[in-house]
Design an enzyme around this catalytic site. Structure first.
Site, PDB file in Angstrom:
ATOM      1  N   GLY A 108      61.053  47.909   2.088  1.00 33.57           N
ATOM      2  CA  GLY A 108      60.751  49.301   1.774  1.00 33.57           C
ATOM      3  C   GLY A 108      60.466  49.559   0.314  1.00 33.57           C
ATOM      4  N   ASN A 109      61.109  48.790  -0.588  1.00 30.64           N
ATOM      5  CA  ASN A 109      60.891  48.996  -2.017  1.00 30.64           C
ATOM      6  C   ASN A 109      59.478  48.629  -2.436  1.00 30.64           C
ATOM      7  OD1 ASN A 109      61.677  46.190  -1.500  1.00 30.64           O
ATOM      8  ND2 ASN A 109      61.636  45.944  -3.727  1.00 30.64           N
TER       9      ASN A 109
ATOM     10  N   LYS B   9      67.217  39.903   7.717  1.00 29.25           N
ATOM     11  CA  LYS B   9      66.366  39.017   6.920  1.00 29.25           C
ATOM     12  C   LYS B   9      66.839  37.571   7.043  1.00 29.25           C
ATOM     13  CE  LYS B   9      65.226  42.655   3.600  1.00 29.25           C
ATOM     14  NZ  LYS B   9      65.611  43.723   4.526  1.00 29.25           N
TER      15      LYS B   9
ATOM     16  N   LYS C 136      60.994  44.591  11.070  1.00 32.92           N
ATOM     17  CA  LYS C 136      59.776  43.950  10.584  1.00 32.92           C
ATOM     18  C   LYS C 136      59.996  42.491  10.210  1.00 32.92           C
ATOM     19  CE  LYS C 136      60.315  43.876   5.814  1.00 32.92           C
ATOM     20  NZ  LYS C 136      61.735  44.129   5.814  1.00 32.92           N
TER      21      LYS C 136
ATOM     22  N   LYS D 131      68.688  50.455  13.856  1.00 28.69           N
ATOM     23  CA  LYS D 131      67.607  50.436  12.870  1.00 28.69           C
ATOM     24  C   LYS D 131      67.522  51.764  12.113  1.00 28.69           C
ATOM     25  CE  LYS D 131      64.162  48.567  10.754  1.00 28.69           C
ATOM     26  NZ  LYS D 131      64.427  47.463   9.810  1.00 28.69           N
TER      27      LYS D 131
END
Length: 313
Positions: A10-11, A274, A212, A128
């Site tokens: 997101g960053n 991740k 994602k 999420k």
């Protein structure tokens, strides 16, 4: 030439300190694409997968707020809308960044559906995060008023959470493969538009956000990528994160990563998926690697200078 699937956190799309506007997002994306263009300039073939947590949440919020004026859009349609506008920003900025490096490489955004299992346990346990951060009081009010599921997100505040089923199949994978050698494809945006397969073969959208990182992992497997690169806010994965005894990790084997996950070292909805996606990739491809690092260290990490590298052994 090495093939890389790059997953953007997101960053890479939005500054936590800036306004949540399309214009502000584009400015952040321009800086992001400088790094992606640099990876391409080093001779790597790549595809880009991006998240959409804040964006799809805002699209849904806008749609629900305007429901008395125009019908609210279903969640899967909101996800498709987020793919379109984030992809538009990325391909515009990346094409320019490539041009600045004298690289005439086409960039295209592909609206991508991803099949999930209708019986996935994620539908019974939403995890999420989507949309903006709220105080605890605001979050509890949303639960009472709208029936939303909410959770605290890694010490940063409270957010709405939705189901996050595991991706099973990328519907448009053949198109991605055909485009791969000539084009940088932005695909599986937001984890892909979640759909289920009906008995007659038709597809039906469902209310969920696929992580994602797992979508990027599936894509990396499907295109035979040499590495899965997950870009986030930190340069390296750490144990005892944000504690006095925090320890950054340069390399983890599958077994070491599994142990850290079992010990609860990684926050769900944050670093945990991740690491799990990285583990899944190296387990399926024992001779390949996954890399987790920050956006600004991406090139250095590919050259082995920093980041956390996950290998099977």
């Amino acid at each position: 030439m090495q093939k890389i699937v790059v997953a953007l956190g997101g960053n890479a799309l939005q500054s936590g300190n800036g306004p949540a506007t399309a214009e502000a997002q584009l400015e952040v994306v321009k800086k992001t694409c400088e790094h992606i263009a640099e990876i391409s300039g080093r001779g790597y073939e790549l595809a880009v997968v991006h998240g959409n947590g804040p964006q799809v949440g805002r699209i849904l919020l806008a749609s629900e707020t305007a429901k008395d004026v125009t019908p609210a859009m279903p969640f899967d349609v909101c996800g498709a809308m987020s793919q379109g506008y984030i992809g538009y920003h990325l391909q515009q900025a990346l094409k320019f960044a490539l041009k600045e490096r004298n690289r005439n490489v086409p960039v295209v955004t592909l609206a991508t559906q991803v099949v999930v299992d209708r019986d996935d346990p994620g539908f019974k346990n939403p995890t999420k995060p989507i949309g903006p951060f709220y105080s605890e009081g605001e979050a509890k009010a949303m639960v009472e008023e709208k029936g939303y599921a909410v959770k605290e997100d890694a010490g940063r505040g409270w957010r709405r959470v939705v189901a996050s089923p595991i991706p099973k199949k990328i519907v448009e994978i053949d198109s991605v493969r055909k485009l791969w050698e000539s084009t940088i494809v932005i695909t599986c945006g937001g984890g892909g538009i979640p759909v289920i397969e009906n008995e007659d073969g038709s597809l039906e959208g469902v209310a969920a956000v696929i992580d994602k990182d797992f979508a990027a992992e599936l894509l990396a497997e499907e295109v035979g990528a040499d590495a899965l690169m997950i870009l986030t806010e930190v340069e390296k994965v750490a144990v005892n994160f944000n504690k006095p005894n925090q320890e950054d990790i340069a390399h983890m084997t599958y077994a070491e990563a599994e142990k850290h996950c079992e010990d609860g070292q990684f926050a769900p909805g944050s670093m945990l998926p991740k690491v799990q996606a990285a583990m899944k990739f190296v387990k399926a491809n024992p001779d390949k690697k996954a890399i987790i690092t920050s956006l600004d260290k991406a090139v250095d990490a590919l050259e082995g200078k920093t980041g956390t590298v996950i290998t099977f052994a």
